[in-house]
Design a protein around this motif. Structure first.
Motif, PDB file in Angstrom:
ATOM      1  N   THR A   1     -23.024  16.212 -74.088  1.00 32.11           N
ATOM      2  CA  THR A   1     -24.520  15.626 -73.761  1.00 32.11           C
ATOM      3  C   THR A   1     -25.294  16.544 -74.238  1.00 32.11           C
ATOM      4  O   THR A   1     -26.534  16.375 -74.708  1.00 32.11           O
ATOM      5  CB  THR A   1     -24.522  15.299 -72.297  1.00 32.11           C
ATOM      6  OG1 THR A   1     -23.684  14.264 -72.035  1.00 32.11           O
ATOM      7  CG2 THR A   1     -25.958  14.535 -72.043  1.00 32.11           C
TER       8      THR A   1
ATOM      9  N   GLU B   1     -21.059  11.641 -73.018  1.00 34.56           N
ATOM     10  CA  GLU B   1     -20.462  11.939 -71.729  1.00 34.56           C
ATOM     11  C   GLU B   1     -18.932  12.156 -71.732  1.00 34.56           C
ATOM     12  O   GLU B   1     -18.363  13.134 -71.189  1.00 34.56           O
ATOM     13  CB  GLU B   1     -20.937  11.245 -70.480  1.00 34.56           C
ATOM     14  CG  GLU B   1     -22.412  11.492 -70.405  1.00 34.56           C
ATOM     15  CD  GLU B   1     -22.962  10.400 -68.943  1.00 34.56           C
ATOM     16  OE1 GLU B   1     -21.920  10.122 -68.210  1.00 34.56           O
ATOM     17  OE2 GLU B   1     -24.187  10.786 -68.831  1.00 34.56           O
TER      18      GLU B   1
ATOM     19  N   ASN C   1     -17.944  15.127 -73.416  1.00 36.93           N
ATOM     20  CA  ASN C   1     -18.508  16.172 -72.871  1.00 36.93           C
ATOM     21  C   ASN C   1     -19.494  16.776 -73.975  1.00 36.93           C
ATOM     22  O   ASN C   1     -19.430  18.230 -74.156  1.00 36.93           O
ATOM     23  CB  ASN C   1     -17.562  17.219 -72.222  1.00 36.93           C
ATOM     24  CG  ASN C   1     -17.995  18.358 -71.659  1.00 36.93           C
ATOM     25  OD1 ASN C   1     -19.087  18.037 -70.848  1.00 36.93           O
ATOM     26  ND2 ASN C   1     -17.340  19.400 -71.422  1.00 36.93           N
TER      27      ASN C   1
END
Length: 93
Positions: free
Chosen positions: A83, A78, A81
């Motif tokens: 995921t 996460e 960025n």
């Protein structure tokens, strides 16, 4: 399908060793699954190992799935960025 599990840290302190182990694992079959449920700590060095492994799998036309992401793994994904970047299903508990 061959499965392997990472236990403990996937950090700068363990990344080199894990990388070698995982490259060997990558050579063991054409369809592979890496269980990340027991990863207790992960940093960007660990993330780099996972990225490298996915890229190597693609380069050798192998299928590699990351499954059962632990909380530390999800936090790094996460934060970066990423995921959805690996294309693996991520189930949030």
């Amino acid at each position: 399908m061959k499965t392997r599990e990472i236990e403990g840290e996937l950090t700068i302190y363990t990344a080199a060793t894990e990388k070698e182990n995982l490259i060997s694992f990558l050579q063991s079959d054409d369809e592979l699954e890496l269980n990340l449920s027991k990863v207790t700590e992960m940093d960007t060095a660990g993330l780099q190992v996972l990225i490298l492994l996915k890229n190597e799998a693609r380069r050798h036309q192998k299928t590699l799935h990351y499954v059962m992401h632990s909380k530390p793994v999800l936090e790094i994904l996460e934060m970066a960025n990423m995921t959805a970047s690996f294309g693996d299903q991520v189930i949030l508990t």
